[in-house]
Structure formats: C-alpha cells, structure tokens
Design a protein around this motif. Structure first.
Motif, mmCIF file in Angstrom:
data_model
loop_
_atom_site.group_PDB
_atom_site.id
_atom_site.type_symbol
_atom_site.label_atom_id
_atom_site.label_comp_id
_atom_site.label_asym_id
_atom_site.label_seq_id
_atom_site.Cartn_x
_atom_site.Cartn_y
_atom_site.Cartn_z
ATOM 1 N N THR A 7 11.125 -68.586 80.186
ATOM 2 C CA THR A 7 10.096 -67.913 80.964
ATOM 3 C C THR A 7 9.954 -68.797 82.306
ATOM 4 O OG1 THR A 7 8.746 -67.588 79.061
ATOM 5 C CG2 THR A 7 7.462 -67.746 81.093
ATOM 6 N N GLN A 8 10.023 -70.195 82.306
ATOM 7 C CA GLN A 8 9.932 -70.916 83.480
ATOM 8 C C GLN A 8 11.262 -70.459 84.501
ATOM 9 O OE1 GLN A 8 7.631 -72.997 84.485
ATOM 10 N NE2 GLN A 8 8.523 -73.696 86.381
ATOM 11 N N ASN A 10 12.754 -67.703 84.713
ATOM 12 C CA ASN A 10 12.530 -66.362 85.497
ATOM 13 C C ASN A 10 11.337 -66.453 86.342
ATOM 14 O OD1 ASN A 10 14.437 -65.089 83.902
ATOM 15 N ND2 ASN A 10 12.865 -64.600 82.308
ATOM 16 N N LYS A 11 10.333 -67.440 86.269
ATOM 17 C CA LYS A 11 9.374 -67.516 87.116
ATOM 18 C C LYS A 11 9.713 -68.086 88.279
ATOM 19 C CE LYS A 11 4.532 -69.688 87.745
ATOM 20 N NZ LYS A 11 3.654 -70.573 87.062
ATOM 21 N N LYS A 14 11.574 -65.346 90.159
ATOM 22 C CA LYS A 14 10.930 -64.270 90.833
ATOM 23 C C LYS A 14 9.973 -64.677 92.166
ATOM 24 C CE LYS A 14 9.989 -61.607 86.821
ATOM 25 N NZ LYS A 14 9.009 -60.975 85.847
ATOM 26 N N THR A 15 9.813 -66.297 92.018
ATOM 27 C CA THR A 15 9.101 -66.865 93.322
ATOM 28 C C THR A 15 10.440 -66.977 94.259
ATOM 29 O OG1 THR A 15 7.724 -68.061 91.905
ATOM 30 C CG2 THR A 15 7.875 -68.860 94.130
#
Length: 202
Positions: A7-8, A10-11, A14-15
């Motif tokens: 999750t981290q 992917n975050k 995306k950023t």
C-alpha cells in the motif's frame, strides 16, 4: 505487513506520477526556466521540500519527463509504421510516421510537448542524456529516407538531412497553432507530408 508495504509503495508511486503530471503541464506551458519547484509544489498543494523525497532535483524531474515524452513519440511512430502492410510505398511510410509523430505530440499530453518545447532550455547534462533517445528517433527517419533514396523514390540530388529536419520541424511547429475542432491530426499530417512530397506547384 506485506500488504502495508504494498500500500505504501503504491501511494509513493501515485504521488510520483502526480508530480510528473503536474511538472509536465507546467513545463509545457511556462517553459523549464519559467517553472520553479515551488510552482510545482503549489500546483499539487504540497510543500516544496516534499518534492525532494521523490526527486533529487528539478533536473532529475525534467529528465524523466523528457525520456517519457521521447519514448512516447518513438513508440507511437514505430507502432504505426510497423502496422503497414509489407511492401508499402515510401510515401505511405512517411505518412504513418508523420501521423504517429503528431498523435504523440498533440493527443498524448504534456510530456511529449515538454520534450519538444523545452529541450533547448534544459541543462547540458539533461540534454546529453536526452540526446541518446533523440538520436535513436532521428536515426529511424534517416534509415527510411536513405532506403527511399536508394530505391529511387527520392531523387539523388535531395539533401536528406535538410528534408528530414524541415519535415520534423514543421510537424513540431504544429504545437504552436493546432486547436481541436479544425482539421484532424491525420489530415494535418497528410497536408504537411504532401507539401514536401508532392509540392504545391499547380
């Protein structure tokens, strides 16, 4: 634990993509020299210092945009030319290459236009790295034109360098005046190639 890490990741990805998108849009409109990191951060509602978590410098940021833009042109043009049936004429190859070039330039966003509009403003080190991709792209055109001249499709007296640079320059200049709703991208490419290939004399 693995899920949290994924999750981290992917975050962060995306950023990073958001930063690239915003930067490409600003570089395309304001130029490389006219865009500061604080402008990019402001567009993203971020602190300027937060950008350094993802990119070491403005130079690294524009280099990645440059590479994405140039690879976009190369891949779009190759895809269109490779889709032609075997034995296609030189004019058909040039038409598809021109249509792919304009499609990448006008339809696929700010990355490609940034790589065209801002190249001369970029630091020497960035230009040097980008030159590898630019040379790869121009070598594709050189190959098509040399083959055409060897076949007799282009007269022997034609200076292929001037022809190549003039055609690509005309295609790139379309960025300055193109607006959706008029002639289609394919129609513009056909007209531009036609000026060079068939001439305008009655």
């Amino acid at each position: 634990m693995l899920k949290e890490k994924s999750t981290q990741t992917n975050k962060v990805k995306k950023t990073r993509e958001r930063i690239l998108d915003a930067s490409a849009a600003l570089f395309s409109k304001q130029g490389y020299n006219g865009t500061a990191l604080r402008d990019i951060a402001s567009a993203l509602d971020m602190k300027a210092g937060s950008l350094y978590y993802h990119f070491d410098s403005k130079e690294q940021l524009v280099l990645e945009i440059l590479k994405i833009g140039l690879e976009n042109i190369i891949n779009t043009v190759i895809t269109r030319v490779n889709a032609l049936p075997e034995g296609s004429s030189t004019k058909e190859v040039l038409l598809e290459a021109a249509k792919g070039h304009l499609a990448a330039l006008l339809e696929k966003g700010d990355y490609t236009s940034t790589s065209i509009r801002n190249y001369g403003q970029m630091p020497d080190a960035v230009q040097e790295e980008g030159r590898v991709l630019r040379d790869r792209y121009e070598n594709m055109w050189r190959k098509w034109l040399v083959e055409a001249q060897n076949k007799g499709d282009i007269k022997a007296s034609t200076d292929l360098k001037i022809f190549r640079l003039s055609l690509l320059g005309a295609l790139n200049r379309t960025l300055a005046w193109y607006s959706p709703g008029g002639k289609s991208i394919d129609e513009i490419a056909e007209a531009q190639v036609g000026f060079f290939w068939d001439g305008i004399k009655s």
